[in-house]
Scaffold this active site. Structure first.
Site, PDB file in Angstrom:
ATOM      1  N   ASP A 195      -0.546  -6.223  -0.198  1.00 55.02           N
ATOM      2  CA  ASP A 195      -1.106  -5.656   1.017  1.00 55.02           C
ATOM      3  C   ASP A 195      -2.657  -5.170   1.106  1.00 55.02           C
ATOM      4  O   ASP A 195      -3.370  -4.591   0.370  1.00 55.02           O
ATOM      5  CB  ASP A 195      -0.196  -4.088   0.839  1.00 55.02           C
ATOM      6  CG  ASP A 195       0.834  -4.170   1.960  1.00 55.02           C
ATOM      7  OD1 ASP A 195       0.316  -5.366   2.725  1.00 55.02           O
ATOM      8  OD2 ASP A 195       1.027  -3.185   1.989  1.00 55.02           O
ATOM      9  N   ASP A 224       0.928  -0.759  -0.122  1.00 53.58           N
ATOM     10  CA  ASP A 224       0.278  -0.341   0.248  1.00 53.58           C
ATOM     11  C   ASP A 224       0.632   1.226  -0.078  1.00 53.58           C
ATOM     12  O   ASP A 224       0.535   2.067   0.014  1.00 53.58           O
ATOM     13  CB  ASP A 224      -0.975   0.288   0.878  1.00 53.58           C
ATOM     14  CG  ASP A 224      -0.671  -0.395   2.452  1.00 53.58           C
ATOM     15  OD1 ASP A 224       0.767  -0.177   2.766  1.00 53.58           O
ATOM     16  OD2 ASP A 224      -1.034   0.011   3.535  1.00 53.58           O
ATOM     17  N   SER A 225       2.244   1.063  -0.014  1.00 55.84           N
ATOM     18  CA  SER A 225       3.120   2.540  -0.272  1.00 55.84           C
ATOM     19  C   SER A 225       3.717   2.914  -1.367  1.00 55.84           C
ATOM     20  O   SER A 225       3.916   3.895  -1.599  1.00 55.84           O
ATOM     21  CB  SER A 225       4.588   1.589  -0.349  1.00 55.84           C
ATOM     22  OG  SER A 225       4.780   0.620  -1.015  1.00 55.84           O
ATOM     23  N   GLU A 246       8.206  -4.348  11.362  1.00 59.32           N
ATOM     24  CA  GLU A 246       8.832  -2.958  10.368  1.00 59.32           C
ATOM     25  C   GLU A 246       9.225  -2.192  11.886  1.00 59.32           C
ATOM     26  O   GLU A 246       8.757  -2.127  12.798  1.00 59.32           O
ATOM     27  CB  GLU A 246       7.607  -2.158   9.409  1.00 59.32           C
ATOM     28  CG  GLU A 246       8.534  -0.784   8.970  1.00 59.32           C
ATOM     29  CD  GLU A 246       7.374  -0.527   8.003  1.00 59.32           C
ATOM     30  OE1 GLU A 246       7.411   0.355   8.172  1.00 59.32           O
ATOM     31  OE2 GLU A 246       6.210  -1.418   7.749  1.00 59.32           O
ATOM     32  N   LYS A 299      -0.520  -9.518   3.078  1.00 62.42           N
ATOM     33  CA  LYS A 299      -0.008  -9.366   4.052  1.00 62.42           C
ATOM     34  C   LYS A 299      -1.259  -8.538   4.706  1.00 62.42           C
ATOM     35  O   LYS A 299      -1.942  -7.443   4.031  1.00 62.42           O
ATOM     36  CB  LYS A 299       0.865  -8.239   3.848  1.00 62.42           C
ATOM     37  CG  LYS A 299       1.625  -7.658   5.407  1.00 62.42           C
ATOM     38  CD  LYS A 299       3.027  -7.157   4.467  1.00 62.42           C
ATOM     39  CE  LYS A 299       3.173  -6.315   3.652  1.00 62.42           C
ATOM     40  NZ  LYS A 299       2.186  -5.324   4.711  1.00 62.42           N
ATOM     41  N   GLU A 333      -1.902  -6.134   8.426  1.00 62.03           N
ATOM     42  CA  GLU A 333      -1.273  -5.632   9.891  1.00 62.03           C
ATOM     43  C   GLU A 333      -2.171  -5.831  11.353  1.00 62.03           C
ATOM     44  O   GLU A 333      -3.026  -5.907  10.758  1.00 62.03           O
ATOM     45  CB  GLU A 333      -0.812  -4.059   9.044  1.00 62.03           C
ATOM     46  CG  GLU A 333      -0.476  -3.510   8.324  1.00 62.03           C
ATOM     47  CD  GLU A 333      -0.353  -1.805   8.214  1.00 62.03           C
ATOM     48  OE1 GLU A 333      -0.630  -0.947   9.565  1.00 62.03           O
ATOM     49  OE2 GLU A 333       0.380  -1.559   7.680  1.00 62.03           O
TER      50      GLU A 333
END
Length: 258
Positions: A82, A43-44, A181, A112, A114
């Site tokens: 993400d 999502d970067s 991270e 992925k 979070e």
């Protein structure tokens, strides 16, 4: 040969895992040619490609779009997408639907997510439904509005205990790997030694089972990369010079030549 979650799990303790981001077919092909193990459609994409100040504005539709672009490159690398801001906290049916979109429409091999122990129950249900999941703990960028900025985690004993508990909860839930991270290096090492699935680090020291970086940071396309980044090229200057030469040739009538 196509890399799978089983391929990645087998690398723990045997071979370091290399992971890079890509957001389109062109850069996915270049990463795959370097034999990267995992291509992350992060999502970067929000702050790297789309001009946002954080990952928060990125939607599931955006992630499916960019994941599909990467999958069209047909890489041997495992394709990891993400799950964007907020999606993990919907009802399970909605969460499963978003993950289904990333896999069926986007072509992702895995997603992925979070969150640590608080996400373990949902992740366990996703894995039972056939969705391969990588967990993401330590700094969770989607929490930036709550945090008020970015910081390193795992420095205090309380934080270390929480990160270790999160990692074990994700392992027990069936996650095939855990990304850490901006996690204190000693904490990340302890986590890596304490769980049976691979750990991937970003700004978390050298003792994780693998590392991930954003492609723009690696290539020198980012103006102010994080302090833990190693730039392997300075493509920003190269591209600017090439563009300037093209513009000059057009203005001066040197391109196209008669």
């Amino acid at each position: 040969m196509k890399k799978t979650t089983k391929t990645i799990i087998r690398k723990k303790g045997a071979e370091k895992i290399a992971m890079l981001t890509a957001y389109d077919a062109l850069f996915a092909s270049l990463a795959d040619a370097a034999d990267v193990d995992i291509i992350l459609i992060g999502d970067s994409v929000g702050n790297t490609i789309l001009g946002y100040q954080s990952t928060v504005p990125v939607t599931i539709e955006t992630m499916v779009h960019h994941t599909a672009a990467v999958s069209r490159a047909n890489p041997d690398a495992l394709i990891l997408a993400d799950l964007p801001f907020g999606c993990a906290h919907f009802s399970f049916d909605r969460l499963l639907e978003d993950c289904r979109k990333l896999v069926q429409l986007g072509g992702a091999d895995a997603v992925k997510i979070e969150g640590g122990a608080d996400m373990a129950e949902k992740i366990a249900k996703l894995t039972k439904a056939g969705i391969a999941v990588m967990g993401h703990i330590g700094l969770e960028p989607q929490q930036v509005l709550k945090l008020g900025g970015y910081k390193k985690f795992g420095k205090t004993e309380e934080e270390k205990a929480k990160i270790l508990a999160d990692a074990k909860a994700l392992e027990n839930a069936g996650a095939f790997a855990v990304l850490m991270e901006m996690t204190d290096a000693d904490c990340a090492k302890k986590v890596t030694e304490s769980i049976s699935v691979p750990t991937i680090g970003i700004g978390s020291g050298a003792d994780c089972d693998g590392q991930v970086l954003v492609c723009a940071d690696v290539l020198g396309l980012t103006q102010n990369p994080p302090s833990f980044v190693k730039q392997y090229a300075n493509l920003s200057d190269t591209i600017k010079k090439a563009y300037a030469a093209y513009v000059s040739d057009v203005k001066n009538g040197k391109f196209p030549t008669a």
